[in-house]
Design a protein around this motif. Structure first.
Motif, PDB file in Angstrom:
ATOM      1  N   LYS A  50      -9.508   0.867  25.146  1.00  0.00           N
ATOM      2  CA  LYS A  50      -9.685   0.255  23.827  1.00  0.00           C
ATOM      3  C   LYS A  50     -11.088   0.463  23.267  1.00  0.00           C
ATOM      4  CE  LYS A  50      -5.856  -1.575  22.375  1.00  0.00           C
ATOM      5  NZ  LYS A  50      -5.285  -1.174  21.075  1.00  0.00           N
ATOM      6  N   THR A  51     -12.086   0.432  24.129  1.00  0.00           N
ATOM      7  CA  THR A  51     -13.448   0.668  23.656  1.00  0.00           C
ATOM      8  C   THR A  51     -13.597   2.094  23.132  1.00  0.00           C
ATOM      9  OG1 THR A  51     -14.336  -0.946  25.233  1.00  0.00           O
ATOM     10  CG2 THR A  51     -15.894   0.628  24.315  1.00  0.00           C
ATOM     11  N   ALA A  52     -12.920   3.026  23.781  1.00  0.00           N
ATOM     12  CA  ALA A  52     -13.025   4.436  23.384  1.00  0.00           C
ATOM     13  C   ALA A  52     -12.492   4.675  21.971  1.00  0.00           C
ATOM     14  CB  ALA A  52     -12.278   5.319  24.375  1.00  0.00           C
ATOM     15  N   VAL A  53     -11.488   3.917  21.565  1.00  0.00           N
ATOM     16  CA  VAL A  53     -10.863   4.160  20.254  1.00  0.00           C
ATOM     17  C   VAL A  53     -11.085   3.014  19.277  1.00  0.00           C
ATOM     18  CG1 VAL A  53      -9.088   5.648  21.256  1.00  0.00           C
ATOM     19  CG2 VAL A  53      -8.641   3.189  21.008  1.00  0.00           C
ATOM     20  N   ASP A  57      -9.271   2.143  15.717  1.00  0.00           N
ATOM     21  CA  ASP A  57      -8.359   1.012  15.729  1.00  0.00           C
ATOM     22  C   ASP A  57      -8.702   0.037  14.603  1.00  0.00           C
ATOM     23  OD1 ASP A  57      -6.097  -0.022  16.908  1.00  0.00           O
ATOM     24  OD2 ASP A  57      -7.198  -1.342  18.256  1.00  0.00           O
ATOM     25  N   ARG A  58      -9.985  -0.234  14.430  1.00  0.00           N
ATOM     26  CA  ARG A  58     -10.426  -1.142  13.365  1.00  0.00           C
ATOM     27  C   ARG A  58     -10.068  -0.573  11.994  1.00  0.00           C
ATOM     28  NH1 ARG A  58     -15.226  -2.013  10.199  1.00  0.00           N
ATOM     29  NH2 ARG A  58     -15.458  -4.239   9.721  1.00  0.00           N
ATOM     30  N   THR A  59     -10.285   0.710  11.812  1.00  0.00           N
ATOM     31  CA  THR A  59      -9.961   1.360  10.544  1.00  0.00           C
ATOM     32  C   THR A  59      -8.461   1.286  10.257  1.00  0.00           C
ATOM     33  OG1 THR A  59     -11.807   2.884  10.858  1.00  0.00           O
ATOM     34  CG2 THR A  59     -10.136   3.516   9.245  1.00  0.00           C
ATOM     35  N   LYS A  60      -7.661   1.503  11.288  1.00  0.00           N
ATOM     36  CA  LYS A  60      -6.207   1.439  11.126  1.00  0.00           C
ATOM     37  C   LYS A  60      -5.762   0.053  10.688  1.00  0.00           C
ATOM     38  CE  LYS A  60      -3.513   0.187  14.227  1.00  0.00           C
ATOM     39  NZ  LYS A  60      -2.756  -0.091  15.466  1.00  0.00           N
ATOM     40  N   SER A  90     -21.457  -1.448  13.974  1.00  0.00           N
ATOM     41  CA  SER A  90     -20.491  -2.210  13.184  1.00  0.00           C
ATOM     42  C   SER A  90     -19.092  -1.597  13.286  1.00  0.00           C
ATOM     43  CB  SER A  90     -20.924  -2.251  11.720  1.00  0.00           C
ATOM     44  OG  SER A  90     -20.864  -0.953  11.139  1.00  0.00           O
ATOM     45  N   LEU A  91     -19.035  -0.322  13.684  1.00  0.00           N
ATOM     46  CA  LEU A  91     -17.731   0.326  13.866  1.00  0.00           C
ATOM     47  C   LEU A  91     -16.949  -0.317  15.007  1.00  0.00           C
ATOM     48  CD1 LEU A  91     -18.819   4.068  13.469  1.00  0.00           C
ATOM     49  CD2 LEU A  91     -17.700   2.617  11.760  1.00  0.00           C
ATOM     50  N   TRP A  92     -17.665  -1.030  15.859  1.00  0.00           N
ATOM     51  CA  TRP A  92     -17.027  -1.734  16.980  1.00  0.00           C
ATOM     52  C   TRP A  92     -16.898  -3.227  16.694  1.00  0.00           C
ATOM     53  CZ3 TRP A  92     -19.147   2.946  17.762  1.00  0.00           C
ATOM     54  CH2 TRP A  92     -18.516   3.817  18.657  1.00  0.00           C
ATOM     55  N   ARG A  93     -17.025  -3.622  15.419  1.00  0.00           N
ATOM     56  CA  ARG A  93     -16.880  -5.045  15.090  1.00  0.00           C
ATOM     57  C   ARG A  93     -15.485  -5.525  15.490  1.00  0.00           C
ATOM     58  NH1 ARG A  93     -17.897  -9.663  12.843  1.00  0.00           N
ATOM     59  NH2 ARG A  93     -16.476 -10.643  11.349  1.00  0.00           N
ATOM     60  N   LYS A 296      -5.341   8.171  17.765  1.00  0.00           N
ATOM     61  CA  LYS A 296      -5.942   7.183  18.660  1.00  0.00           C
ATOM     62  C   LYS A 296      -4.974   6.684  19.738  1.00  0.00           C
ATOM     63  CE  LYS A 296      -5.030   2.527  17.214  1.00  0.00           C
ATOM     64  NZ  LYS A 296      -4.440   2.185  18.498  1.00  0.00           N
ATOM     65  N   GLY A 297      -3.678   6.559  19.384  1.00  0.00           N
ATOM     66  CA  GLY A 297      -2.710   6.024  20.336  1.00  0.00           C
ATOM     67  C   GLY A 297      -2.585   6.846  21.602  1.00  0.00           C
ATOM     68  N   PRO A 298      -2.282   8.138  21.497  1.00  0.00           N
ATOM     69  CA  PRO A 298      -2.188   8.965  22.708  1.00  0.00           C
ATOM     70  C   PRO A 298      -3.483   8.998  23.515  1.00  0.00           C
ATOM     71  CG  PRO A 298      -1.140  10.075  20.869  1.00  0.00           C
ATOM     72  CD  PRO A 298      -1.814   8.863  20.304  1.00  0.00           C
ATOM     73  N   ILE A 299      -4.640   9.005  22.828  1.00  0.00           N
ATOM     74  CA  ILE A 299      -5.913   8.991  23.551  1.00  0.00           C
ATOM     75  C   ILE A 299      -6.047   7.701  24.354  1.00  0.00           C
ATOM     76  CG2 ILE A 299      -8.429   8.887  23.292  1.00  0.00           C
ATOM     77  CD1 ILE A 299      -8.121  10.639  20.791  1.00  0.00           C
TER      78      ILE A 299
END
Length: 326
Positions: A50-53, A57-60, A90-93, A296-299
């Motif tokens: 989850k940290t990797a994507v 994920d937030r954008t989605k 902030s991308l990891w907010r 992001k899902g497959p990754i």
């Protein structure tokens, strides 16, 4: 004596274990160790994946809960604007809330999957072997449903933090307190039904696909353990199939979870679907952001399954080394 007379065994000394029956204590310790290993491996797998994507994920989620049209270009613009306005991290907010949720969720899901496989293997007479297709699908579905039921409010909090400005909620506890006070405790479970309906096919198909690909690989290659990159590919395929099958329900649950901050009053699954389709259409509404999920899902799922398997293998080796050193 004659063949009809059984040979009598000498009585066992106190504390001695019969050589014909395995020690119950030893079996119990083995089972406990297996559960702990699965919990730890699952927690680590979920956290890393989850940290990797997290930025994707937030954008989605932001696109899922808004009526704005999704495209790769618009997604890139959103990520870039967020970076310029609030900085790189902030991308990891909301990722802290994600970790609070995903660590127990992944730990429970992977551990439950191992336990359900064992239970179904005993029931169908496949102990220690790969389960047939239907029990394999059932084990994954039950594991996903179990994890979702036990950790749902944390998913709700994570969604709220992902779509709101940082001034609105200062931390995870603040989200819980504010939602409970302003919207009621029932709000923490808004979107629960579509979550369960979505996680059953998602988790079932994900675990089923991954286990099936490993089985087919072993039959054709003669290697019981795939290489790491092969595990990543198998996990990516599992994520692609699982998330595509359950994606509309994922959009519905996000809309219901964030209704309090988007101005909508989504009440039921069908009502939410109807409103989304009326305003935005089927493809642009119920499947909004799916193309990003295909990235992001497959990754994420590939990293998750691979991390779990490799951690399990490492823990078993470490245990064997420790046992041999005694």
């Amino acid at each position: 004596m004659g063949s009809g007379v059984q040979e009598q065994q000498a009585p066992l000394a106190q504390g001695e274990v019969s050589p014909r029956t395995p020690s119950r204590q030893s079996e119990s310790l083995k089972q406990t160790r297996s559960v702990i290993n699965s919990l730890f491996s699952g927690a680590l797998a979920g956290a890393i994946a989850k940290t990797a994507v997290a930025p994707l994920d937030r954008t989605k989620i932001i696109f899922q809960v808004s009526s704005a049209r999704f495209s790769a270009k618009e997604a890139y613009k959103l990520i870039y604007r967020t970076y310029l306005k609030d900085g790189f991290f902030s991308l990891w907010r909301g990722n802290s809330a994600t970790m609070v949720r995903v660590i127990p969720y992944a730990a429970i899901q992977f551990c439950a999957h191992e336990q359900y496989k064992e239970l179904l293997g005993d029931y169908y007479g496949f102990q220690g072997k790969v389960l047939p297709p239907l029990p394999r699908l059932l084990a994954g579905s039950l594991a996903g449903a179990t994890a979702a039921m036990l950790t749902y409010p944390l998913d709700m909090v994570r969604a709220r933090m992902a779509v709101t400005p940082k001034e609105m909620y200062s931390n995870i506890l603040h989200v819980f307190v504010r939602i409970s006070r302003e919207e009621g405790l029932k709000t923490l479970f808004r979107g629960f039904t579509p979550t369960i309906l979505g996680v059953v096919p998602y988790a079932g198909l994900s675990f089923f696909t991954y286990e099936t690909l490993k089985k087919v690989h072993a039959e054709h290659s003669g290697r019981l353990q795939p290489y790491s990159y092969e595990r990543l590919v198998f996990g990516a395929c599992a994520g692609l199939i699982g998330q595509s099958a359950s994606y509309p329900l994922d959009v519905v649950r996000r809309r219901m979870q964030t209704a309090g901050v988007t101005g909508h009053t989504y009440g039921t699954i069908l009502g939410t679907m109807r409103e989304i389709v009326t305003e935005e259409g089927v493809i642009r509404g119920l499947y909004k952001g799916l193309s990003m999920n295909w990235v992001k899902g497959p990754i994420a799922v590939g990293i998750s399954f691979t991390t779990f398997d490799l951690t399990q293998i490492l823990l078993r080796k470490l245990h064997q080394m420790g046992y041999t050193a005694r």
